[in-house]
Design a protein around this motif. Structure first.
Motif, mmCIF file in Angstrom:
data_model
loop_
_atom_site.group_PDB
_atom_site.id
_atom_site.type_symbol
_atom_site.label_atom_id
_atom_site.label_comp_id
_atom_site.label_asym_id
_atom_site.label_seq_id
_atom_site.Cartn_x
_atom_site.Cartn_y
_atom_site.Cartn_z
ATOM 1 N N MET A 1 0.613 -0.706 -0.346
ATOM 2 C CA MET A 1 0.068 -0.412 0.065
ATOM 3 C C MET A 1 1.060 1.279 0.085
ATOM 4 O O MET A 1 1.843 1.550 1.046
ATOM 5 C CB MET A 1 -1.181 -0.050 1.185
ATOM 6 N N GLU A 34 -16.710 5.823 -8.952
ATOM 7 C CA GLU A 34 -15.592 5.913 -9.615
ATOM 8 C C GLU A 34 -15.695 6.130 -10.607
ATOM 9 O O GLU A 34 -16.576 6.484 -11.206
ATOM 10 C CB GLU A 34 -16.392 3.721 -10.143
ATOM 11 N N LEU A 55 -4.154 -2.713 -9.737
ATOM 12 C CA LEU A 55 -4.823 -1.751 -8.493
ATOM 13 C C LEU A 55 -3.960 -1.335 -7.562
ATOM 14 O O LEU A 55 -3.310 -2.688 -6.975
ATOM 15 C CB LEU A 55 -5.990 -2.632 -8.114
ATOM 16 N N VAL A 57 -4.915 -0.209 -4.254
ATOM 17 C CA VAL A 57 -5.680 0.935 -2.597
ATOM 18 C C VAL A 57 -4.962 1.363 -1.944
ATOM 19 O O VAL A 57 -4.161 0.708 -0.912
ATOM 20 C CB VAL A 57 -5.617 -0.928 -2.278
ATOM 21 N N ASN A 58 -5.431 2.770 -0.986
ATOM 22 C CA ASN A 58 -4.931 3.040 -0.703
ATOM 23 C C ASN A 58 -5.799 3.760 0.701
ATOM 24 O O ASN A 58 -6.708 4.093 0.471
ATOM 25 C CB ASN A 58 -3.804 3.753 -1.678
ATOM 26 N N TRP A 90 -10.981 5.421 1.766
ATOM 27 C CA TRP A 90 -10.640 3.885 0.409
ATOM 28 C C TRP A 90 -10.214 4.622 -0.607
ATOM 29 O O TRP A 90 -11.202 4.627 -1.824
ATOM 30 C CB TRP A 90 -10.833 2.243 0.486
ATOM 31 N N THR A 92 -9.102 3.518 -5.253
ATOM 32 C CA THR A 92 -8.537 2.863 -5.537
ATOM 33 C C THR A 92 -8.496 3.292 -6.810
ATOM 34 O O THR A 92 -9.003 3.432 -7.237
ATOM 35 C CB THR A 92 -9.130 1.134 -5.719
ATOM 36 N N SER A 93 -7.001 2.901 -7.459
ATOM 37 C CA SER A 93 -7.167 3.748 -8.811
ATOM 38 C C SER A 93 -5.378 2.318 -9.576
ATOM 39 O O SER A 93 -5.292 1.477 -9.142
ATOM 40 C CB SER A 93 -5.983 4.798 -8.518
ATOM 41 N N SER A 94 -5.456 2.822 -10.613
ATOM 42 C CA SER A 94 -4.949 2.357 -11.748
ATOM 43 C C SER A 94 -4.751 2.898 -13.116
ATOM 44 O O SER A 94 -5.735 3.831 -13.556
ATOM 45 C CB SER A 94 -5.763 0.453 -11.838
ATOM 46 N N ASP A 105 -11.530 5.058 -7.727
ATOM 47 C CA ASP A 105 -12.834 4.696 -7.481
ATOM 48 C C ASP A 105 -12.395 5.013 -6.059
ATOM 49 O O ASP A 105 -11.339 4.425 -5.021
ATOM 50 C CB ASP A 105 -12.888 3.234 -7.628
ATOM 51 N N SER A 107 -14.058 4.714 -2.118
ATOM 52 C CA SER A 107 -14.858 3.992 -1.495
ATOM 53 C C SER A 107 -15.030 4.371 0.451
ATOM 54 O O SER A 107 -13.889 4.405 1.270
ATOM 55 C CB SER A 107 -14.377 2.765 -1.387
#
Length: 109
Positions: A1, A34, A55, A57-58, A90, A92-94, A105, A107
């Protein structure tokens, strides 16, 4: 992370300032936003926060959340959850190379 970074702040600020550059997808989850950003937009540290075809996730720190609460509330208001507060974020990136998009994204938990 990866550790929390100004990169996430700058990406979210850019998205807020340039909504015409972003595709937003209504997610199946009530607490998620998203978004897709064209990959020709210049981002800081894309190799860390936007890995190719993977992905990242952070979990954002409480300091990040309190420092940028107005910006985060802007995105939280885009979720289907209107009457609840959140305690965690949270991200999420890509980099979706084949689609020429960056995924972001959010969350809210």
């Amino acid at each position: 992370m990866a550790s929390n970074s100004d990169t996430i702040y700058h990406v979210l600020s850019y998205i807020k300032a340039h909504p015409e550059k972003v595709e937003t997808k209504r997610d199946a989850y009530d607490n998620v936003v998203e978004m897709y950003l064209d990959d020709d937009v210049k981002l800081g540290n894309p190799e860390i926060y936007f890995p190719k075809q993977r992905l990242m996730v952070n979990l954002m720190s409480p300091d990040f959340m309190s420092m940028y609460s107005d910006l985060l509330d802007f995105f939280h208001d885009q979720t289907k959850v209107k009457d609840a507060s959140y305690h965690e974020l949270w991200v999420t990136s890509s980099h979706l190379v084949d689609k020429h998009k960056y995924l972001i994204d959010l969350s809210f938990e």
